[in-house]
Motif scaffolding. Structure first.
Motif, PDB file in Angstrom:
ATOM      1  N   PHE A 213       0.817  -1.208   0.000  1.00  0.00           N
ATOM      2  CA  PHE A 213       0.000   0.000   0.000  1.00  0.00           C
ATOM      3  C   PHE A 213       0.856   1.264   0.000  1.00  0.00           C
ATOM      4  CE2 PHE A 213      -3.026  -3.101   0.982  1.00  0.00           C
ATOM      5  CZ  PHE A 213      -4.297  -2.564   0.892  1.00  0.00           C
ATOM      6  N   SER A 214       0.326   2.298  -0.670  1.00  0.00           N
ATOM      7  CA  SER A 214       0.926   3.630  -0.645  1.00  0.00           C
ATOM      8  C   SER A 214      -0.194   4.653  -0.505  1.00  0.00           C
ATOM      9  CB  SER A 214       1.700   3.920  -1.937  1.00  0.00           C
ATOM     10  OG  SER A 214       2.721   2.989  -2.150  1.00  0.00           O
ATOM     11  N   ILE A 215       0.170   5.866  -0.112  1.00  0.00           N
ATOM     12  CA  ILE A 215      -0.802   6.962  -0.136  1.00  0.00           C
ATOM     13  C   ILE A 215      -1.316   7.095  -1.560  1.00  0.00           C
ATOM     14  CG2 ILE A 215      -1.123   9.444   0.223  1.00  0.00           C
ATOM     15  CD1 ILE A 215       1.049   9.253   2.396  1.00  0.00           C
ATOM     16  N   THR A 216      -2.598   7.410  -1.723  1.00  0.00           N
ATOM     17  CA  THR A 216      -3.283   7.212  -3.000  1.00  0.00           C
ATOM     18  C   THR A 216      -2.629   7.915  -4.178  1.00  0.00           C
ATOM     19  OG1 THR A 216      -5.355   6.861  -1.832  1.00  0.00           O
ATOM     20  CG2 THR A 216      -5.506   7.387  -4.162  1.00  0.00           C
ATOM     21  N   ASN A 217      -2.249   9.181  -4.036  1.00  0.00           N
ATOM     22  CA  ASN A 217      -1.677   9.866  -5.200  1.00  0.00           C
ATOM     23  C   ASN A 217      -0.323   9.269  -5.572  1.00  0.00           C
ATOM     24  OD1 ASN A 217      -0.655  11.238  -2.764  1.00  0.00           O
ATOM     25  ND2 ASN A 217       0.352  12.637  -4.179  1.00  0.00           N
ATOM     26  N   ILE A 218       0.432   8.794  -4.573  1.00  0.00           N
ATOM     27  CA  ILE A 218       1.701   8.136  -4.858  1.00  0.00           C
ATOM     28  C   ILE A 218       1.446   6.781  -5.511  1.00  0.00           C
ATOM     29  CG2 ILE A 218       3.782   7.160  -3.810  1.00  0.00           C
ATOM     30  CD1 ILE A 218       3.554   9.374  -1.676  1.00  0.00           C
ATOM     31  N   ALA A 219       0.431   6.063  -5.005  1.00  0.00           N
ATOM     32  CA  ALA A 219       0.073   4.769  -5.608  1.00  0.00           C
ATOM     33  C   ALA A 219      -0.323   4.941  -7.065  1.00  0.00           C
ATOM     34  CB  ALA A 219      -1.069   4.128  -4.824  1.00  0.00           C
ATOM     35  N   ALA A 220      -1.043   6.030  -7.377  1.00  0.00           N
ATOM     36  CA  ALA A 220      -1.450   6.290  -8.764  1.00  0.00           C
ATOM     37  C   ALA A 220      -0.234   6.561  -9.640  1.00  0.00           C
ATOM     38  CB  ALA A 220      -2.417   7.474  -8.815  1.00  0.00           C
ATOM     39  N   ASP A 221       0.699   7.366  -9.144  1.00  0.00           N
ATOM     40  CA  ASP A 221       1.942   7.622  -9.885  1.00  0.00           C
ATOM     41  C   ASP A 221       2.692   6.312 -10.122  1.00  0.00           C
ATOM     42  OD1 ASP A 221       1.398  10.302  -9.830  1.00  0.00           O
ATOM     43  OD2 ASP A 221       2.983  10.838  -8.410  1.00  0.00           O
ATOM     44  N   GLN A 222       2.815   5.517  -9.075  1.00  0.00           N
ATOM     45  CA  GLN A 222       3.609   4.299  -9.161  1.00  0.00           C
ATOM     46  C   GLN A 222       2.962   3.257 -10.062  1.00  0.00           C
ATOM     47  OE1 GLN A 222       4.422   3.170  -5.065  1.00  0.00           O
ATOM     48  NE2 GLN A 222       6.108   4.610  -4.915  1.00  0.00           N
ATOM     49  N   ASN A 223       1.631   3.208 -10.082  1.00  0.00           N
ATOM     50  CA  ASN A 223       0.981   2.263 -10.985  1.00  0.00           C
ATOM     51  C   ASN A 223       1.207   2.641 -12.445  1.00  0.00           C
ATOM     52  OD1 ASN A 223      -1.945   1.424 -12.460  1.00  0.00           O
ATOM     53  ND2 ASN A 223      -0.930  -0.151 -11.241  1.00  0.00           N
ATOM     54  N   GLN A 224       1.214   3.939 -12.735  1.00  0.00           N
ATOM     55  CA  GLN A 224       1.513   4.372 -14.104  1.00  0.00           C
ATOM     56  C   GLN A 224       2.932   3.965 -14.487  1.00  0.00           C
ATOM     57  OE1 GLN A 224      -2.145   5.711 -15.045  1.00  0.00           O
ATOM     58  NE2 GLN A 224      -0.430   5.961 -16.433  1.00  0.00           N
ATOM     59  N   LEU A 225       3.868   4.141 -13.559  1.00  0.00           N
ATOM     60  CA  LEU A 225       5.249   3.733 -13.822  1.00  0.00           C
ATOM     61  C   LEU A 225       5.351   2.226 -14.011  1.00  0.00           C
ATOM     62  CD1 LEU A 225       7.293   5.946 -11.328  1.00  0.00           C
ATOM     63  CD2 LEU A 225       7.603   5.860 -13.803  1.00  0.00           C
ATOM     64  N   MET A 226       4.606   1.487 -13.188  1.00  0.00           N
ATOM     65  CA  MET A 226       4.635   0.029 -13.275  1.00  0.00           C
ATOM     66  C   MET A 226       4.179  -0.434 -14.654  1.00  0.00           C
ATOM     67  SD  MET A 226       2.557  -2.772 -10.967  1.00  0.00           S
ATOM     68  CE  MET A 226       3.342  -2.341  -9.430  1.00  0.00           C
ATOM     69  N   MET A 227       3.068   0.137 -15.156  1.00  0.00           N
ATOM     70  CA  MET A 227       2.564  -0.261 -16.468  1.00  0.00           C
ATOM     71  C   MET A 227       3.562   0.075 -17.568  1.00  0.00           C
ATOM     72  SD  MET A 227      -1.552   0.442 -16.414  1.00  0.00           S
ATOM     73  CE  MET A 227      -1.502   2.178 -15.993  1.00  0.00           C
ATOM     74  N   GLU A 228       4.179   1.254 -17.458  1.00  0.00           N
ATOM     75  CA  GLU A 228       5.164   1.658 -18.469  1.00  0.00           C
ATOM     76  C   GLU A 228       6.361   0.720 -18.466  1.00  0.00           C
ATOM     77  OE1 GLU A 228       8.353   5.265 -19.157  1.00  0.00           O
ATOM     78  OE2 GLU A 228       6.471   5.739 -18.124  1.00  0.00           O
ATOM     79  N   LEU A 229       6.872   0.418 -17.284  1.00  0.00           N
ATOM     80  CA  LEU A 229       8.049  -0.442 -17.189  1.00  0.00           C
ATOM     81  C   LEU A 229       7.747  -1.870 -17.625  1.00  0.00           C
ATOM     82  CD1 LEU A 229       9.689   0.836 -13.890  1.00  0.00           C
ATOM     83  CD2 LEU A 229      10.655   0.956 -16.184  1.00  0.00           C
ATOM     84  N   MET A 230       6.549  -2.355 -17.339  1.00  0.00           N
ATOM     85  CA  MET A 230       6.169  -3.686 -17.808  1.00  0.00           C
ATOM     86  C   MET A 230       6.335  -3.792 -19.322  1.00  0.00           C
ATOM     87  SD  MET A 230       2.779  -4.646 -15.620  1.00  0.00           S
ATOM     88  CE  MET A 230       2.911  -5.457 -14.017  1.00  0.00           C
ATOM     89  N   LYS A 231       5.877  -2.756 -20.030  1.00  0.00           N
ATOM     90  CA  LYS A 231       5.939  -2.789 -21.492  1.00  0.00           C
ATOM     91  C   LYS A 231       7.377  -2.653 -21.996  1.00  0.00           C
ATOM     92  CE  LYS A 231       2.477   0.275 -21.688  1.00  0.00           C
ATOM     93  NZ  LYS A 231       1.434   1.193 -22.201  1.00  0.00           N
ATOM     94  N   VAL A 232       8.134  -1.757 -21.378  1.00  0.00           N
ATOM     95  CA  VAL A 232       9.519  -1.515 -21.815  1.00  0.00           C
ATOM     96  C   VAL A 232      10.395  -2.733 -21.553  1.00  0.00           C
ATOM     97  CG1 VAL A 232      11.589  -0.147 -21.342  1.00  0.00           C
ATOM     98  CG2 VAL A 232       9.370   0.995 -21.564  1.00  0.00           C
ATOM     99  N   ILE A 233      10.299  -3.288 -20.354  1.00  0.00           N
ATOM    100  CA  ILE A 233      11.161  -4.411 -19.978  1.00  0.00           C
ATOM    101  C   ILE A 233      10.767  -5.678 -20.737  1.00  0.00           C
ATOM    102  CG2 ILE A 233      11.830  -5.910 -18.043  1.00  0.00           C
ATOM    103  CD1 ILE A 233      11.637  -3.350 -16.280  1.00  0.00           C
TER     104      ILE A 233
END
Length: 695
Positions: free
Chosen positions: A276-296
């Protein structure tokens, strides 16, 4: 991989780095500014910017960017180098407080829903200091909000931050009534479980529909799907494991608590869950997660597919949004404790959530609507399009009997395994319900309707706001109370009685539930054209504007944006299907039919019966002719749809005529051709090829 504690957060300008790099007085001022939500002083910003630049250069960064989340659903960035011209042809590396605090990207090509005219191209980005800056691709990324020249939000983050402030304000009113005057901050937390597919990249590149639409527009189911349930939690294959290992490493460097990963139900499907993260940080991190999934994935010659339903006949992908409320004093406000029937603070927050979901079920459903998620919701593995809450039998019985002194809590039950040396386990108060859209799972609500490709900002904006409204109404009542305990009990009891229709602890996939939900008066909004008008009702607009989460103009702009996107997605899918029919499906079928005709001709000359070939030729020619005829009608629908200017009417037309005709009339013919045409001639990768390419 390096030692995990050593690499974790190494590419993040986090609190530890700020303590080290900033002068002590500047650090204290910055934290105070962030905590109190004050405007960032330019002198302070200059010191922070200098320290941030020096740290970023040490890490190999050469550029900076304001990293924001426009209404496209993905992130955006404009890279600017630190280079500034010096004397005598030299350069120096600069980054000012003004550049940190504010940027001015061109906003003309981002979706605005009429918020700005073409000549008002300027947009503004402003630093969100509550979300740490980080380094990605040798670039210092500064999380920001994004607004128009007129000040309206053009992004997903600004209203999310507004909704968090609203919920904090109303929750603190309630906590004050319970004597918690020491609480400084209240915030929602989210853990977003991300599901996704991986397929071999070479196969992906051969499928035009996957490249353009992120889903297959046709494809016959292979002999084996997911019916043996042998993929779920199975041993992770070496190629996928290597991908996951690198993904974990890169996420950890960015301070993302990637925690759990496993094979999901469908072949080729996987899940990654963070803490868990504070919501706005979780939203930022989920966007990064999706981007990195595709790149990696590409680095491992794989493709990561985040579409909710890329393959028919097997499970689609969701993003389970685990939502809770916490305080800076360490309380989880949805934690029942050992005696939840006595924990009235917990019960009040619980019934606030129940009331909020019941009263604004349609608005919550809006946040899960998209052209892609429409394919998943209501399918056999996903929640239906009906919003309901699972509490579990014990919590439901507890609320039913609240205030009844005769209520006797059930003893915690130990589970026996029949093996004497295995430890006994104690059952929780609630069990998980995989069929429920909103399930209470111990100390949080798991919102399972969110689509795998969607930003989690939208769902959390609305969850925060509707719960804040319920808490506000409760606070208004209790703050006037002359007998707090008595009125509190009545409030909990009455709120549950009025809103318990939204509670359902059974199988949400059953036909019986659909009928029962209709009797209860619950919405069953199955597709985006049905859903989106609920966003602009008087009730929705009054709620969102009352709490200043959106202006009325922003609400209507988002309504226009998402419906326009829906129409564009369906139009792209339609044009892609036409292209594949003309360039792949019909030519491949004709080629096979021609080859069969030659075989038949040779057999005829040799006076050998050729019934099998004749039957196949007749079948292929019949299917091909039928597909060709339907194609003409289909092209007519597309031409007709382009003439409709009203977005609501256009969206309905594309759903009823274009999408339904594509899926209901054309796909069955194509799938039958695929099953009939020889593999030698059917050149497109099949479901069997793609889903089992890594197994």
């Amino acid at each position: 991989m390096k030692n995990v504690p050593e690499i974790f957060g190494s590419m993040v300008f986090n609190d530890n780095v700020m303590r080290e790099k900033l002068p002590k007085d500047v650090y204290k001022k910055l934290i105070k500014t962030i905590k109190n939500g004050e405007r960032l002083d330019l002198e302070l910003a200059n010191v922070v910017a200098h320290a941030m630049k020096e740290w970023a250069i040490e890490k190999g960064a050469t550029h900076f960017t304001h990293w924001f989340q426009p209404m496209t659903g993905i992130t955006a960035e404009k890279h600017t180098s630190f280079i500034t011209q010096g004397d005598g042809g030299s350069i120096r590396m600069e980054f000012t407080g003004k550049e940190l605090a504010q940027g001015e990207p061109d906003a003309s090509s981002f979706p605005s829903g009429g918020l700005r005219t073409t000549f008002e191209a300027r947009g503004y980005t402003a630093w969100d200091p509550t979300s740490y800056a980080f380094i990605k691709d040798n670039t210092l990324c500064i999380p920001t909000v994004f607004c128009s020249y007129g000040g309206e939000a053009l992004d997903k983050k600004t209203p999310l931050l507004r909704s968090m402030e609203v919920l904090e304000k109303e929750a603190k009113r309630i906590l004050k009534l319970f004597g918690h005057n020491d609480v400084g901050r209240v915030y929602t937390t989210v853990g977003a479980e991300q599901e996704y597919f991986l397929i071999d990249r070479e196969l992906y590149l051969q499928r035009q529909d996957l490249r353009y639409c992120k889903r297959t527009l046709f494809g016959a189911c292979p002999p084996k799907g997911q019916e043996l349930e042998d993929h779920y939690f199975g041993a992770i294959k070496p190629r996928v494991s290597k991908f996951m290992e690198e993904l974990d490493s890169e996420l950890w460097k960015l301070g993302i608590m990637a925690k759990t990963e496993h094979n999901e139900v469908a072949p080729g499907q996987y899940e990654l869950a963070p803490e868990f993260s504070i919501t706005n940080i979780a939203a930022d991190q989920n966007q990064l997660m999706m981007e990195l999934m595709k790149v990696i994935a590409e680095k491992h010659n794989l493709t990561c597919i985040l579409h909710e339903k890329p393959f028919a006949g097997v499970n689609g992908s969701g993003k389970h949004n685990n939502w809770s409320i916490a305080t800076d004093t360490g309380m989880n406000l949805l934690e029942p404790g050992n005696t939840p029937w006595k924990n009235k603070q917990f019960l009040l927050f619980l019934v606030a959530f129940i009331k909020a979901v019941d009263e604004y079920q349609d608005l919550i459903r809006v946040t899960t609507a998209s052209a892609s998620n429409d394919h998943r919701l209501g399918a056999s593995e996903a929640p239906p399009a009906i919003i309901s809450i699972f509490l579990g039998e014990e919590l439901t019985e507890m609320l039913e009997a609240f205030g009844n002194s005769k209520y006797k809590a059930k003893d915690r039950e130990d589970m026996e395994f029949g093996v004497h040396y295995l430890a006994k386990l104690t059952k929780d108060l609630t069990d998980r319900n995989r069929t429920s859209p909103l399930a209470f799972t111990g100390n949080k609500f798991e919102f399972r309707m969110v689509g795998s490709s969607l930003s989690i900002s939208g769902p959390n904006i609305i969850l925060n706001t509707v719960v804040a409204e319920a808490l506000s109404q409760f606070a208004d009542t209790l703050e006037k109370s002359s007998d707090f305990e008595k009125d509190l009990d009545e409030l909990i009891k009455d709120a549950f009685a009025k809103h318990k229709r939204i509670i359902y602890n059974g199988n949400n996939y059953s036909d019986e539930w659909v009928k029962e939900a209709e009797k209860r008066g619950l919405y069953n909004l199955k597709s985006m054209p049905e859903v989106m008008p609920r966003f602009i009702t008087k009730k929705s607009v009054e709620l969102l504007t009352k709490h200043k989460v959106f202006t009325e103009v922003e609400i209507h702009s988002r309504y226009e944006i998402v419906l326009e996107e829906y129409i564009k997605v369906l139009n792209i899918e339609a044009l892609t299907l036409i292209d594949m029919i003309n360039k792949n499906i019909i030519p491949d079928s004709i080629e096979y039919s021609g080859a069969l005709s030659k075989v038949a001709e040779r057999k005829k000359n040799l006076k050998i019966k050729f019934d099998v070939e004749k039957d196949l030729i007749d079948k292929i020619n019949g299917l091909t002719k039928s597909l060709s005829d339907k194609l003409k009608k289909f092209e007519g629908y597309i031409a007709e749809g382009k003439k409709i200017s009203d977005v609501q009417k256009s969206a309905k037309f594309y759903r009823d005529k274009v999408l339904n005709y594509m899926d209901g009339e054309m796909r069955p013919i194509i799938d039958e051709l695929e099953k009939t045409v020889s593999k030698k001639y059917w050149k497109l990768p099949t479901y069997g090829d793609m889903l089992y390419s890594l197994l």
